[in-house]
Design a protein around this motif. Structure first.
Motif, PDB file in Angstrom:
ATOM      1  N   GLY A  88      72.864  50.448  21.559  1.00 21.75           N
ATOM      2  CA  GLY A  88      72.664  51.887  21.613  1.00 21.75           C
ATOM      3  C   GLY A  88      73.004  52.578  20.305  1.00 21.75           C
ATOM      4  O   GLY A  88      72.275  53.475  19.856  1.00 21.75           O
TER       5      GLY A  88
ATOM      6  N   CYS B 189      72.138  57.310  26.784  1.00 20.42           N
ATOM      7  CA  CYS B 189      72.833  56.131  27.286  1.00 20.42           C
ATOM      8  C   CYS B 189      73.621  56.438  28.562  1.00 20.42           C
ATOM      9  O   CYS B 189      74.300  57.465  28.637  1.00 20.42           O
TER      10      CYS B 189
ATOM     11  N   GLY C 194      68.233  55.161  23.878  1.00 18.40           N
ATOM     12  CA  GLY C 194      69.170  54.399  24.688  1.00 18.40           C
ATOM     13  C   GLY C 194      69.111  52.915  24.416  1.00 18.40           C
ATOM     14  O   GLY C 194      68.357  52.435  23.566  1.00 18.40           O
TER      15      GLY C 194
ATOM     16  N   LYS D 138      71.979  48.627  28.907  1.00 23.62           N
ATOM     17  CA  LYS D 138      72.526  49.598  29.850  1.00 23.62           C
ATOM     18  C   LYS D 138      71.455  49.805  30.943  1.00 23.62           C
ATOM     19  O   LYS D 138      70.714  48.880  31.276  1.00 23.62           O
TER      20      LYS D 138
END
Length: 427
Positions: free
Chosen positions: A97, A213, A233, A237
């Protein structure tokens, strides 16, 4: 052996199990609401994939230069469809990220420009990127300056302060959706949209970039639905669904994405190169699974807040608050408690459960940090994980859980470790 006995076989004392079950029994309505959002987002992803005409051929990767990688190109159409943007850059060459955010910042600013953060200090690892903390290769070394407007009490935007901070050199506004290591609220896509609308009423040509994120698929809409020029992002995740082994994304306007592609590869090459290697199948299946995986992680966060509030700890957000990301902050008040919590998460892991984490120095952070994650993908924070800086007020940040059942066990194990060390009493 019933479920209760299985938990006991894994180290959960009966009194810990009973205590946690009381919290769980009150969460059925919250979980139903989460499942409804997940269903909507699942259909949104399916539609995005169908509209991009994804086929079996797209699951095969390329090597070398990656010319004519039809799977990579279709995946970027899928992301643009999901986020309702003109274009997207989704690449395994984006490491994390922070790398995705750094790429977007460097690509869309030039010497003499200024970056404005209207929601206070950004996440710790961006301090070196921007140059808030002097770091080799930072934006500050390239003549890009930085200005920050702190939030008002109650996590409210300081609109007048933002108005005063915007000037002719303000080129890009960086808005961090999630709280990071702060105790402020995470922002909803709608509230971010109102902030963007206000900023663009002052300077219409400013680029509004959102660090998305931990927030993807928690709500039906994303910040790009409310005017963000870029949403950025990590694929390890939420959007990777626990299957992506690496990668990041930038979705936004054609101009912004084109500049990012030129920065990632080289001017004149842009999006035309970049092999997907063997990642396409995992990327497609990951984004397909992402709404359900995100819902599991959100349930885990709410369960953690419910349990720890009953134990007397301050939780942010609270168990009954509306949620806009998967992160649960718990103020534990001591280094010993933060360490015990993280050791509980590690002990519940499917990988490296026998490892005992301790605080240590980490690149990009200004204090010792403890991190717990027995993950299939190193550093994946959509998998069950917890971390925290070892400094007052000794917050621990819990996130992830590929399955709700594993996440439930992880929270119970944190309570077990706290209980074993005499840090809590159960009543």
């Amino acid at each position: 052996m019933d479920n209760r006995e299985m938990f006991e076989a894994l180290g959960i004392k009966p009194e810990v199990y009973d205590y946690c079950e009381v919290s769980l029994n009150g969460l059925k309505d919250r979980f139903k609401e989460i499942d409804e959002i997940a269903e909507y987002n699942q259909l949104k992803v399916v539609k995005a994939m169908q509209d991009a005409n994804v086929s079996e051929a797209h699951l095969i990767g390329t090597s070398g230069y990656g010319y004519d990688d039809i799977g990579r190109d279709a995946l970027e159409r899928v992301y643009a469809n999901i986020f309702h943007t003109e274009d997207a850059l989704v690449r395994s060459q984006i490491i994390c990220g922070t790398h995705a955010l750094s790429l977007a910042l460097f690509a869309n600013t030039r010497p003499g420009d200024e970056i404005l953060c209207p929601v206070g200090k950004p996440y710790d690892t961006l301090e070196g990127v921007i140059g808030i903390r002097p770091t080799a290769g930072s934006l500050a070394e390239y003549g890009v300056s930085y200005k920050q407007v702190d939030l008002l009490p109650g996590s409210e935007f300081d609109y007048e302060g933002i108005r005063a901070a915007i000037h002719e050199r303000t080129r890009l506004v960086e808005i961090q959706r999630s709280k990071g290591y702060a105790t402020r609220d995470t922002f909803s896509p709608e509230s971010i949209g109102k902030l963007i609308q206000f900023i663009k009423s002052i300077k219409p040509d400013v680029i509004c970039m959102v660090d998305n994120c931990y927030g993807e698929f928690v709500k039906r809409e994303e910040p790009s639905d409310f005017g963000a020029d870029m949403v950025v992002g990590s694929l390890i995740k939420n959007p990777g669904g626990g299957l992506a082994p690496i990668g990041g994304y930038i979705a936004g306007t054609k101009e912004c994405v084109a500049r990012c592609a030129a920065r990632l590869t080289a001017p004149g090459l842009g999006k035309e190169v970049g092999p997907s290697l063997d990642n396409n199948k995992n990327f497609y299946q990951g984004i397909f699974m992402a709404p359900t995986i995100t819902a599991n992680a959100e349930k885990a966060a709410i369960f953690a807040a419910s349990v720890y509030e009953r134990l007397g700890y301050a939780c942010h957000p609270t168990a009954d608050s509306e949620r806009f990301d998967i992160i649960q902050a718990i103020t534990l008040g001591s280094e010993e408690a933060v360490v015990a919590f993280c050791q509980g998460i590690q002990a519940a892991a499917p990988v490296d459960s026998f490892v005992t984490p301790y605080p240590d120095d980490m690149p990009g952070y200004d204090s010792k940090v403890i991190m717990a994650a027995g993950a299939f993908v190193q550093g994946s924070s959509i998998e069950l994980s917890a971390d925290g800086p070892i400094k007052p007020p000794y917050n621990v940040y819990f996130q992830g859980g590929l399955t709700w059942y594993h996440a439930k066990f992880g929270i119970m194990m944190t309570v077990e470790k706290m209980y074993e060390k005499g840090l809590i009493t159960l009543s």
